[in-house]
Design a protein around this motif. Sequence first.
Motif, PDB file in Angstrom:
ATOM      1  N   LYS A  24       0.645  -1.266   0.158  1.00  0.00           N
ATOM      2  CA  LYS A  24       0.035   0.073   0.278  1.00  0.00           C
ATOM      3  C   LYS A  24       0.509   1.472   0.152  1.00  0.00           C
ATOM      4  N   LEU A  25       1.846   1.422   0.772  1.00  0.00           N
ATOM      5  CA  LEU A  25       2.704   2.493   0.126  1.00  0.00           C
ATOM      6  C   LEU A  25       2.930   2.432  -0.191  1.00  0.00           C
ATOM      7  N   LEU A  26       3.803   1.885  -1.345  1.00  0.00           N
ATOM      8  CA  LEU A  26       4.480   1.658  -2.811  1.00  0.00           C
ATOM      9  C   LEU A  26       3.226   2.453  -3.200  1.00  0.00           C
ATOM     10  N   SER A  27       2.237   1.780  -3.523  1.00  0.00           N
ATOM     11  CA  SER A  27       0.849   2.708  -4.278  1.00  0.00           C
ATOM     12  C   SER A  27       0.484   3.633  -4.141  1.00  0.00           C
ATOM     13  N   ALA A  28       1.055   4.564  -2.760  1.00  0.00           N
ATOM     14  CA  ALA A  28       0.544   4.982  -3.021  1.00  0.00           C
ATOM     15  C   ALA A  28       1.868   6.460  -3.565  1.00  0.00           C
ATOM     16  N   VAL A  29       2.748   6.063  -2.505  1.00  0.00           N
ATOM     17  CA  VAL A  29       3.619   6.845  -2.911  1.00  0.00           C
ATOM     18  C   VAL A  29       4.014   6.980  -4.301  1.00  0.00           C
ATOM     19  N   TYR A  30       3.873   6.544  -5.256  1.00  0.00           N
ATOM     20  CA  TYR A  30       4.947   6.173  -6.735  1.00  0.00           C
ATOM     21  C   TYR A  30       3.824   7.496  -7.464  1.00  0.00           C
ATOM     22  N   ARG A  31       2.456   7.884  -7.022  1.00  0.00           N
ATOM     23  CA  ARG A  31       1.311   8.628  -7.467  1.00  0.00           C
ATOM     24  C   ARG A  31       2.262  10.053  -8.211  1.00  0.00           C
ATOM     25  N   ALA A 273      -5.584  14.321  -4.171  1.00  0.00           N
ATOM     26  CA  ALA A 273      -5.923  13.659  -2.536  1.00  0.00           C
ATOM     27  C   ALA A 273      -6.121  12.098  -2.966  1.00  0.00           C
ATOM     28  N   GLN A 274      -5.571  11.233  -3.828  1.00  0.00           N
ATOM     29  CA  GLN A 274      -5.888   9.927  -3.732  1.00  0.00           C
ATOM     30  C   GLN A 274      -4.441   9.400  -2.732  1.00  0.00           C
ATOM     31  N   PRO A 275      -3.215   9.919  -3.248  1.00  0.00           N
ATOM     32  CA  PRO A 275      -2.188   9.576  -2.536  1.00  0.00           C
ATOM     33  C   PRO A 275      -2.051   9.687  -1.568  1.00  0.00           C
ATOM     34  N   LEU A 276      -2.688  11.396  -0.778  1.00  0.00           N
ATOM     35  CA  LEU A 276      -2.460  11.506   0.009  1.00  0.00           C
ATOM     36  C   LEU A 276      -3.251  10.449   1.549  1.00  0.00           C
TER      37      LEU A 276
END
Length: 526
Positions: A24-31, A273-276
């Motif tokens: 989940k962290l990877l999925s958020a950070v790459y954006r 807003a999604q990655p935040l």
Amino acid sequence: MGNRNVNTTLQGALILSIAAFIAKLLSAVYRVPFQNMVGNTGFYVYQQVYPLYGIGMTFALSGLPVFISKLIAEAPDLPSQQLVARQVSRWVWGLAILIFGGLMLGAPAIARGMGDAQLAPLIQMVAWMFLLMPALSVGRGYHQGRFHMLPTARSQVVEQLVRVVVILVAAGWATSHDWSVYRMGTWALSGGTVAAVAALVVLPRWRQPQAPTRWRVPHLGRRLLIEGGTLCLLTAMMVLLQLVDSFTVKNGLVTGGMSDLAAKSLKGVYDRAQPLVQLGLVVAVAFATSLLPALSEAQHQGRPQAFKRLTTTMMRIALMIASAATAGLISLMPWINRLLFGDTQGSGMLAVYMLGIILATLIQTYNSVLQSQDSYRLTVLALTVGLLVKCVANRWAVVHFGAGGASWLTVLSLAVMFIVIWYGSAQELRAGVWSRAFIRKLLGCTILMVAGVRIVATLLTSWWPVLATGRLAAGVGLLLTIPVGVVLFFGLALSWQLLSVREWLAIPHAETMLRLWQKLRQHGGK
């Protein structure tokens, strides 16, 4: 359940929790770097179609594997477990082919529904990932059901790593070779299929049954639809809200009088807003659900008082961490927006969206409690009602209030979901979770933290005006103010005894903070 099985289950849950956190962290950070490379319109193109991939990912990553693992664990021996995996595989293959065909044939209609016919090739690219879903979901579920968690954990992390690499390489290549944003988006979304292949490579295959067995899962199709579908829907809660946005935000902005190009760009800003939110959720839920193994153990061993105490602790920790994260993000949003995305555009609507962190954290945490009791219907009802609110009112809100209207509708939908879950659950499960004293103390900690952070930010900006401009300056400002907020919030929480000592110790690595606080108090008393 014997002690050995309990210990194996708890260790497995810990392994999967760590893998899920990393994924989940990877999925958020790459954006963030992705948006920086492709701009607002490029980000819009990717985010319009991403929810379709996100739904497939929840099927293969967590929703179906959890359901399948339960079926495997119920089987009495290895041949029976292998037979169950084969039976489930047939049903999941049928579902995958149905979704694949629907997306391939329906891509033009779906794209037109999203208000952008050029999205059709991206939707068709996502469809290929669903053909890999059966092998991934059944393979992961099979190993989890036999208490072998490392294969699933390894495949989850590999899948996300490969996907992120493919997405960022596609964005970089597209930028340097002057590709259109739609061509870039198609190649970026191919990362889902490539990543699924990589995950399959590192996931050991389950074997077909060699020995004869008569074990059968009764009503398998119905259970797959009801239980498996429920788990998938609950896991995909935020993605489903994003899917509604894909069909309504850009279209609503155009209906409200905005040009097509400007609407695409603003939708890209809204999608920041999604990655935040995802980062806030990852942190808050990770802290709160660190108690899940102990909660499951209390349920299996029939200790209702311990179960209630752990539920209360989880919900209090969830609300405390989520409130601190939300308040911090809102109060520092202009600097966060500038640092991560290069400007402060849309800071107001992004700040509103951050309120969803508190509600989504509480929903996910409380849903974990209900799942440990094998209770699903209430959460499905809550999700259905919340999604209906979003579907019915979102476009109207965007037409009349702009993209900020969609932010408020997301918060409202999540609030409706939580209210339905909370007041629909058993009185003994929610009684005394949050006392008035706890809420007053939490509000006091949050308000004083925000006030302190804003005062420091104002003073810094007045003394050093350059902090109001530039990404590097915004980063410096955040480095100076975030520690102030953290110290203020947790200092007040400890001083006012927001949590009991036992509740503090339930948070990972909280012992160090408590020891330091005790030393400071002793030093201050001298």
